[in-house]
Design an enzyme around this catalytic site. Structure first.
Site, PDB file in Angstrom:
ATOM      1  N   ASP A 214      13.663 -22.882  21.204  1.00 62.80           N
ATOM      2  CA  ASP A 214      13.968 -23.423  20.055  1.00 62.80           C
ATOM      3  C   ASP A 214      14.733 -24.810  20.183  1.00 62.80           C
ATOM      4  OD1 ASP A 214      14.416 -23.971  17.202  1.00 62.80           O
ATOM      5  OD2 ASP A 214      13.971 -21.648  16.923  1.00 62.80           O
TER       6      ASP A 214
ATOM      7  N   ARG B 146       6.563 -30.522   7.288  1.00 61.29           N
ATOM      8  CA  ARG B 146       7.913 -30.718   6.911  1.00 61.29           C
ATOM      9  C   ARG B 146       8.582 -31.133   8.241  1.00 61.29           C
ATOM     10  NH1 ARG B 146      11.216 -27.201   9.407  1.00 61.29           N
ATOM     11  NH2 ARG B 146      10.549 -24.870   9.522  1.00 61.29           N
TER      12      ARG B 146
ATOM     13  N   GLU C 223      19.754 -23.795  11.216  1.00 61.61           N
ATOM     14  CA  GLU C 223      19.212 -24.604  12.221  1.00 61.61           C
ATOM     15  C   GLU C 223      20.111 -25.771  12.530  1.00 61.61           C
ATOM     16  OE1 GLU C 223      17.584 -25.935  14.602  1.00 61.61           O
ATOM     17  OE2 GLU C 223      15.562 -24.827  14.786  1.00 61.61           O
TER      18      GLU C 223
END
Length: 295
Positions: free
Chosen positions: A197, A99, A16
């Protein structure tokens, strides 16, 4: 349809947050579940790994060259030389099930990063903004998976993704104050392209969006909601993308192995690797985080 090539073969669980450091000509990126930061040098084809010891969703570069992280337990400064990690602030001390996920620096040098639940997909996430005084403010609440962000060329608009909604949101953005207003849907990300995303913007103001579950990165016109081009990636879960290289003409793409069956991994063994393509478009220099000590 064009195809991405492997920049660096690796089995990242949840690659990521790619961020290009133009001063050093390297790409920082994370493996959230692997709890590491990677630093990829395309000239040397070398990938250095730094163990963080907790999930790390986003990594950005500060004006002084230090890294700033949005991790499992809040914001941190990180020094790759000393391996020192200094906590800045954890706005979600009371939410151990959350998170940090994706994050980016805005044109004024503030660090925006959002949270999500680690296991469930309830709307418990929040988008935060950390300013030059290291103060953290909540900007959006009740998010499911806080994800991609981008600002337009004139610094008047901010784009934002909350993945499960499939919406690409747009806000009026005030450069001076960091205020976002007038939230609306710029366009919807259709099923063909997966779940939206991470994303980046090019010099023409078009959005490049990674499609989780689709094996594609697609380029969209945010004004019309039209798909302009598609990049095929030999992986299933595409997580994010950013422009890098000396001329910002290389699109780097991160991927994940998480969420795949053994059969799928057998068919797409490169999943988790870092990919690249030169797509006849150029990106912008990544904004650097500014605080009062290094502004």
């Amino acid at each position: 349809m064009v195809k991405a090539e492997v920049a660096y073969e690796i089995k990242a669980l949840l690659g990521e947050g790619p961020c290009w450091d133009e001063r050093n000509q390297v790409l920082y990126w994370t493996d959230i579940t692997g709890e590491v930061i990677h630093r990829f040098n395309p000239q040397k084809e070398q990938n250095d790994t730094f163990e963080i010891g907790e999930m790390v969703g986003a990594v950005v570069v500060a004006e002084d060259g230090q890294l700033v992280l949005a991790a499992e337990n809040g914001f941190y400064f990180y020094d790759t030389e000393t391996k020192q990690m200094n906590a800045i602030h954890d706005p979600e001390l009371d939410r151990p099930d959350n998170r940090f996920n994706d994050g980016k620096v805005d044109p004024a040098g503030r660090f925006w990063a959002g949270t999500m639940q680690k296991s469930d997909n309830e709307p418990e996430g929040t988008l935060y903004c950390m300013n030059h005084a290291l103060e953290v403010e909540a900007k959006l609440t009740e998010l499911r998976t806080s994800n991609g962000m981008a600002w337009d060329m004139k610094y008047r608009r901010m784009y934002f993704i909350d993945t499960p909604t499939r919406n690409i949101y747009v806000f009026e953005y005030d450069l001076e104050t960091g205020t976002i207003t007038n939230q609306r849907v710029a366009f919807q990300f259709t099923e063909t392209y997966g779940f939206p995303d991470g994303m980046t913007i090019d010099t023409e103001g078009m959005l490049w969006i990674a499609g989780w579950g689709s094996g594609k990165v697609s380029r969209w016109n945010p004004e019309t909601g039209e798909v302009l081009s598609v990049v095929e990636v030999p992986a299933k879960n595409i997580t994010s993308c950013t422009f890098g290289g000396k001329d910002f003409d290389t699109l780097y793409i991160t991927t994940a192995r998480e969420g795949m069956t053994e059969e799928e991994l057998g068919k797409l063994p490169l999943s988790g690797s870092l990919f690249f393509i030169k797509p006849n478009a150029k990106g912008l220099e990544a904004n650097r985080f500014k605080n009062n000590h290094n502004a």
